[in-house]
Design a protein around this motif. Sequence first.
Motif, mmCIF file in Angstrom:
data_model
loop_
_atom_site.group_PDB
_atom_site.id
_atom_site.type_symbol
_atom_site.label_atom_id
_atom_site.label_comp_id
_atom_site.label_asym_id
_atom_site.label_seq_id
_atom_site.Cartn_x
_atom_site.Cartn_y
_atom_site.Cartn_z
ATOM 1 N N VAL A 93 1.052 -1.137 0.045
ATOM 2 C CA VAL A 93 -0.147 0.098 -0.071
ATOM 3 C C VAL A 93 0.695 1.159 -0.183
ATOM 4 C CG1 VAL A 93 -1.856 1.398 1.208
ATOM 5 C CG2 VAL A 93 -1.845 -1.187 1.013
ATOM 6 N N VAL A 94 0.669 2.070 -0.772
ATOM 7 C CA VAL A 94 1.130 3.457 -0.970
ATOM 8 C C VAL A 94 0.171 4.401 -0.726
ATOM 9 C CG1 VAL A 94 2.333 4.994 -2.543
ATOM 10 C CG2 VAL A 94 3.108 2.699 -2.644
ATOM 11 N N PHE A 95 0.136 5.355 0.119
ATOM 12 C CA PHE A 95 -0.536 6.481 0.393
ATOM 13 C C PHE A 95 -0.344 7.587 -0.307
ATOM 14 C CE2 PHE A 95 -0.894 3.833 3.956
ATOM 15 C CZ PHE A 95 -2.403 3.675 4.330
ATOM 16 N N GLU A 96 -1.335 8.337 -1.151
ATOM 17 C CA GLU A 96 -1.044 9.534 -1.835
ATOM 18 C C GLU A 96 -2.326 10.440 -1.032
ATOM 19 O OE1 GLU A 96 -0.415 12.629 -3.430
ATOM 20 O OE2 GLU A 96 1.093 11.280 -3.855
ATOM 21 N N SER A 97 -2.042 11.563 -0.436
ATOM 22 C CA SER A 97 -3.115 12.329 0.112
ATOM 23 C C SER A 97 -3.654 13.302 -1.211
ATOM 24 C CB SER A 97 -2.854 13.040 0.967
ATOM 25 O OG SER A 97 -1.522 13.837 1.088
ATOM 26 N N SER A 98 -3.001 13.948 -2.068
ATOM 27 C CA SER A 98 -3.371 14.752 -3.109
ATOM 28 C C SER A 98 -4.407 14.004 -4.023
ATOM 29 C CB SER A 98 -2.223 15.161 -3.879
ATOM 30 O OG SER A 98 -1.069 15.822 -3.143
ATOM 31 N N PRO A 99 -5.460 14.622 -4.013
ATOM 32 C CA PRO A 99 -6.518 13.955 -4.839
ATOM 33 C C PRO A 99 -6.305 14.244 -6.358
ATOM 34 C CG PRO A 99 -7.369 16.173 -4.122
ATOM 35 C CD PRO A 99 -6.002 15.930 -3.522
ATOM 36 N N GLY A 100 -6.779 12.795 -7.219
ATOM 37 C CA GLY A 100 -6.605 12.891 -8.684
ATOM 38 C C GLY A 100 -5.844 11.723 -8.924
ATOM 39 N N ILE A 101 -6.467 11.035 -10.066
ATOM 40 C CA ILE A 101 -5.978 9.856 -10.524
ATOM 41 C C ILE A 101 -4.641 9.749 -10.981
ATOM 42 C CG2 ILE A 101 -6.901 9.875 -12.754
ATOM 43 C CD1 ILE A 101 -7.624 6.889 -12.344
ATOM 44 N N GLY A 102 -4.288 11.014 -11.586
ATOM 45 C CA GLY A 102 -2.934 11.069 -12.140
ATOM 46 C C GLY A 102 -2.017 11.132 -11.257
ATOM 47 N N VAL A 103 -2.172 11.902 -10.026
ATOM 48 C CA VAL A 103 -1.217 12.035 -9.092
ATOM 49 C C VAL A 103 -1.146 10.602 -8.310
ATOM 50 C CG1 VAL A 103 -0.737 12.897 -6.793
ATOM 51 C CG2 VAL A 103 -1.834 14.411 -8.552
ATOM 52 N N ALA A 104 -2.193 9.778 -8.251
ATOM 53 C CA ALA A 104 -2.189 8.645 -7.382
ATOM 54 C C ALA A 104 -1.377 7.630 -8.330
ATOM 55 C CB ALA A 104 -3.578 8.179 -7.412
ATOM 56 N N SER A 105 -1.786 7.397 -9.777
ATOM 57 C CA SER A 105 -1.029 6.642 -10.548
ATOM 58 C C SER A 105 0.484 7.023 -10.723
ATOM 59 C CB SER A 105 -1.465 6.767 -11.910
ATOM 60 O OG SER A 105 -2.796 6.561 -12.075
ATOM 61 N N ALA A 106 0.989 8.177 -10.586
ATOM 62 C CA ALA A 106 2.356 8.550 -10.701
ATOM 63 C C ALA A 106 2.905 7.921 -9.569
ATOM 64 C CB ALA A 106 2.532 10.007 -10.715
ATOM 65 N N ALA A 107 2.407 8.013 -8.277
ATOM 66 C CA ALA A 107 2.871 7.496 -7.094
ATOM 67 C C ALA A 107 3.135 6.148 -7.105
ATOM 68 C CB ALA A 107 2.128 7.778 -5.661
ATOM 69 N N GLY A 108 2.302 5.475 -7.758
ATOM 70 C CA GLY A 108 2.395 4.125 -7.874
ATOM 71 C C GLY A 108 3.585 3.569 -8.815
#
Length: 287
Positions: A93-108
């Motif tokens: 599990v990687v947490f990304e608090s900034s909203p948005g699928i682009g930000v979340a995908s990039a974190a992954g």
Amino acid sequence: MTALEPRVSSASTGATSASGAATESSGATESAASRPKPVSVSVVIPVRDDAEALANCLAALRSQSLEPLEVIVVDNDSTDDTSEVARRYGARVVFESSPGIGVASAAGYDAARGDIIARLDADSIPSTHWVATIVSTFDRLENVAAITGPARFTDGPRWLRSPAAAVYLGSYFVITATALGHVPLFGSNLALRRRVWQLVRDDVHIHDSLTHDDLDLSFHVGVSHSVRLVRALRTGISIRPLSDGKGGLRWRRGLHTVVLHWPHDLPWLRIARRALLRARRLVAPRG
């Protein structure tokens, strides 16, 4: 045996056999060492408040004919039990608090350790050989940077699933391919080499909330790298894009993403740049 026939001692025979075995063993070791190592795959799934669908996706990944190196679930500030479900299925599990699928995908993508980054959405149901297809495709096509595949609807009225998928996904591929000048990446079913992500990572518009993230990635990858449609790379997805009331927003995001890259990335200019790049590669001396 006559007196003129030499006697071969058992010790000599044993030494010869041992020597032969050692030679064969050495040859096998050298062959194994020279054989290319298969690519490894990190599966990335960005999720926000979609634990139930995620469980089905992770169950399908657990049943793969070839196990991925890792599964990364990016919890995009969920309020449900997304993280608990992910851990229950052994995902990282990687947490990304900034909203948005682009930000979340990039974190992954940034967290991935595999040679290949494969992307699914929470409602994706990959076929049994999905990971194996990714590995065999990238092993076979060394010059391909990214691949994508079709999808089918797994819910909704049975009679509607096939025609609806043909219209929904067909229009996406045709319209975006026209804007790009090549095959687009489909976010619910794509894979790209990690080194290619690292090359384009600083150029993608991950902090623009109106950007269509997989289309934006297509713009940046496809202008100088090869993107292929692999029909054997199949997933199921939910029919909810046709009923969740967000169709207008999806069209806005798509149009915004296309215009965001104009005039520099007008289709005919992209096609010309890609053709020029291919020509340079053909005439470049091979080291």
